[in-house]
Design a protein around this motif. Structure first.
Motif, short mmCIF file in Angstrom:
data_model
loop_
_atom_site.label_atom_id
_atom_site.label_comp_id
_atom_site.label_asym_id
_atom_site.label_seq_id
_atom_site.Cartn_x
_atom_site.Cartn_y
_atom_site.Cartn_z
N HIS A 157 0.74 -1.18 0.00
CA HIS A 157 0.13 -0.12 0.04
C HIS A 157 0.92 1.11 -0.03
CE1 HIS A 157 -4.06 -1.67 0.05
NE2 HIS A 157 -3.52 -2.67 1.18
N HIS B 139 -5.25 3.63 0.58
CA HIS B 139 -3.81 3.03 0.53
C HIS B 139 -3.09 3.59 1.83
CE1 HIS B 139 -3.75 1.10 -3.20
NE2 HIS B 139 -3.98 2.08 -3.85
N ALA C 105 -4.84 1.78 4.69
CA ALA C 105 -4.47 0.43 4.90
C ALA C 105 -2.99 0.05 5.39
CB ALA C 105 -4.78 -0.36 3.50
N THR D 210 -2.99 0.83 9.37
CA THR D 210 -3.43 -0.26 9.83
C THR D 210 -2.79 -1.34 10.10
OG1 THR D 210 -5.77 0.60 9.17
CG2 THR D 210 -5.49 -1.65 9.91
#
Length: 205
Positions: free
Chosen positions: A141, A161, A164, A167
């Motif tokens: 990402h 992105h 993500a 995370t």
């Protein structure tokens, strides 16, 4: 799964190797917790929940009969295969983002799997596979974000992105605390990249 608690029972902590080696006891309440991150425990929750749904109980490995042990091994192996496929997916598409042709990307993935330590982690139920997968997700990402246009980076695709990647890095830190150093590095990456893009767009040719 069975008690809706995040701590480990004292008997399980005491029986599993030396005191303090894998589990830490909190001085205040006496509860035992894993020393290696909360996400490691959550990682094994889906396959064990499936076993609990099928059998109606969860026992320590030492108390399982042959049939129950085979069932748990099967479920954990299937879970390992599923996570391995996710790892391979992100590894392959990270290579294609770097410009590799499909054939070259496939060869790279095969070399990583069969020609490195990764093969050991793919064959056993270890949290190292989880860490590799989360890191691969973050890298993919980050690469995808860097290849977007300036407008896309500031809108939907860029936000997806960035979220993500962060995370995945946050989950990686919860899997092993040492990886917490990657969180500020990720924030610096996105901030610096957007700042440099803004300066380059505002500079007249």
């Amino acid at each position: 799964i069975t008690q809706a608690r995040l701590d480990v029972t004292p008997s399980q902590a005491a029986e599993f190797c030396e005191r303090g080696l894998y589990f830490h006891q909190q001085p205040g309440n006496g509860h035992w917790h894993s020393k290696y991150g909360l996400f490691n425990m959550l990682y094994f929750t889906p396959p064990l929940w499936l076993e609990y749904t099928i059998t109606g109980e969860l026992k320590p490995v030492s108390e399982l009969d042959q049939g129950a042990l085979q069932l748990r091994t099967l479920i954990l192996n299937l879970w390992n295969i599923a996570i391995s496929l996710i790892f391979v997916f992100y590894l392959y598409y990270s290579a294609t983002l770097c410009g590799a042709e499909p054939a070259s990307a496939s060869k790279m993935v095969l070399l990583v799997i069969f020609g490195s330590f990764v093969w050991y982690y793919l064959r056993a139920q270890t949290v190292e596979l989880l860490q590799m997968t989360l890191f691969s997700i973050a890298v993919y990402h980050l690469l995808a974000f860097s290849l977007l246009g300036p407008l896309q980076q500031r809108n939907g695709p860029g936000t997806v992105h960035a979220l993500a990647a962060m995370t995945a890095l946050g989950s990686l830190a919860l899997a092993k605390l040492i990886y917490i150093v990657l969180l500020p590095l990720g924030l610096v990456f996105f901030t610096a990249y957007l700042l440099l893009r803004s300066l380059s767009c505002s500079t007249p040719l």
